[in-house]
Enzyme design. Structure first.
Site, short mmCIF file in Angstrom:
data_model
loop_
_atom_site.label_atom_id
_atom_site.label_comp_id
_atom_site.label_asym_id
_atom_site.label_seq_id
_atom_site.Cartn_x
_atom_site.Cartn_y
_atom_site.Cartn_z
N LYS A 13 29.60 33.31 45.68
CA LYS A 13 28.93 32.96 44.42
C LYS A 13 29.93 32.28 43.51
CE LYS A 13 31.04 36.34 41.86
NZ LYS A 13 32.00 36.09 40.74
N GLY A 104 39.57 36.08 44.77
CA GLY A 104 39.29 34.70 44.44
C GLY A 104 38.17 34.50 43.44
N ASP A 143 28.47 43.38 41.23
CA ASP A 143 27.98 42.11 41.78
C ASP A 143 27.06 42.30 42.97
OD1 ASP A 143 29.49 40.82 39.89
OD2 ASP A 143 30.97 40.01 41.29
#
Length: 294
Positions: A13, A104, A143
């Site tokens: 995402k 990341g 998430d």
């Protein structure tokens, strides 16, 4: 009963913007963001076990098997499902083929966990609905419910309050600056602003390109100079910004050709790649089936 599922995608995402609007008494930060699925993915393989054991079939550098979100997701689902006909819980062998960098800001671990819940819900014939899977997923990370939603979304709260959002087709160039950012360090920073004024979905929908900012970016760029360098370089071609708490940096383009032109000029010190926007999760067909089984 299906016994194996191979090459199950766990897509990355991007946070098209990320605002920190406050902080709860329990320490969790209140956010607003837009989650964009892209076609860069980890892939996972699953094999049914009838002895109730959950095993990771390959090593993941820096992540112990007991700490792996995929193993934890499988155990959580197992605890929430009925045993097999002989009274024994079903298990699984899980193999993770990593493509997305850790630290990341691409949601790789959360996406791997969500794909595990989707795949094993199908493989074990557990029959949990999307909503039930999302209630499990939030226990693993804020998430995870987004990846279980299966569509792009405007998110609020700690990231779990989701509203489906139609986003335009875009291409993205993503730079991996070569550093791994610990999310906790960014949110602990005294330099982090936590009072951005809340926005409405319509504010974003009326001007999606270049909307808002990433409130975590200034902190991460200060702590990790390669992030700042990547933003400065990519910013020559458009509105470059960091995703999540970092470290990856991205810029959007209307066409694949534009993305390719940027990649052709990429300095050699960075790993970089292009990705296409996804309108839905690649396993959405299994999510739909989950809903029908309720």
């Amino acid at each position: 009963m299906t016994r194996t599922l191979h090459n199950c995608p766990a897509p990355a995402k991007l946070n098209l913007f990320l605002h920190v609007t406050g902080r709860r008494e329990d320490g969790y930060h209140l956010l607003q963001t837009v989650f964009q699925l892209i076609d860069r993915c980890d892939t996972l393989d699953f094999e049914l076990r009838e002895d109730g054991l959950i095993k990771r079939g390959n090593a993941v550098p820096g992540v112990a098997e007991s700490d792996d979100l995929t193993v934890r997701a499988a155990a959580l689902l197992q605890s929430a499902t009925r045993p097999s006909a002989d009274g024994k819980p079903l298990g699984a062998n899980i193999r993770i083929n990593k493509c997305l960098p850790m630290g990341g800001g691409l949601g790789g671990g959360s996406s791997d966990a969500a794909t595990t819940l989707i795949a094993l819900n199908y493989l074990w014939q557990a029959g949990l609905s999307n909503l039930e899977l999302m209630k499990l997923g939030v226990q693993l990370g804020a998430d995870v419910p987004f990846f279980l939603l299966g569509e792009n979304a405007f998110a609020e709260g700690i990231g779990e309050a989701l509203h489906v959002l139609a986003l335009p087709k875009r291409w993205f160039v993503v730079i991996e600056p070569g550093v791994s950012v610990p999310t906790a360090a960014i949110f602990r920073s005294a330099d982090l602003t936590r009072d951005t004024k809340p926005v409405r979905i319509t504010d974003f929908s009326n001007a999606p390109n270049g909307f808002g900012k990433n409130d975590l970016q200034a902190v991460a760029a200060k702590l990790f100079p390669p992030i700042a360098e990547a933003i400065k370089w990519l910013g020559k071609f458009g509105d470059a910004r960091m995703t999540g708490s970092g470290a990856c940096v991205f810029c959007s383009f209307e066409s694949e050709r534009e993305a390719d032109r940027v990649l052709e000029q990429m300095p050699p010190q960075w790993k970089a790649w292009k990705a296409e926007a996804l309108m839905q999760h690649p396993l959405a067909h299994l999510l739909n089936r989950n809903q029908e089984l309720v």
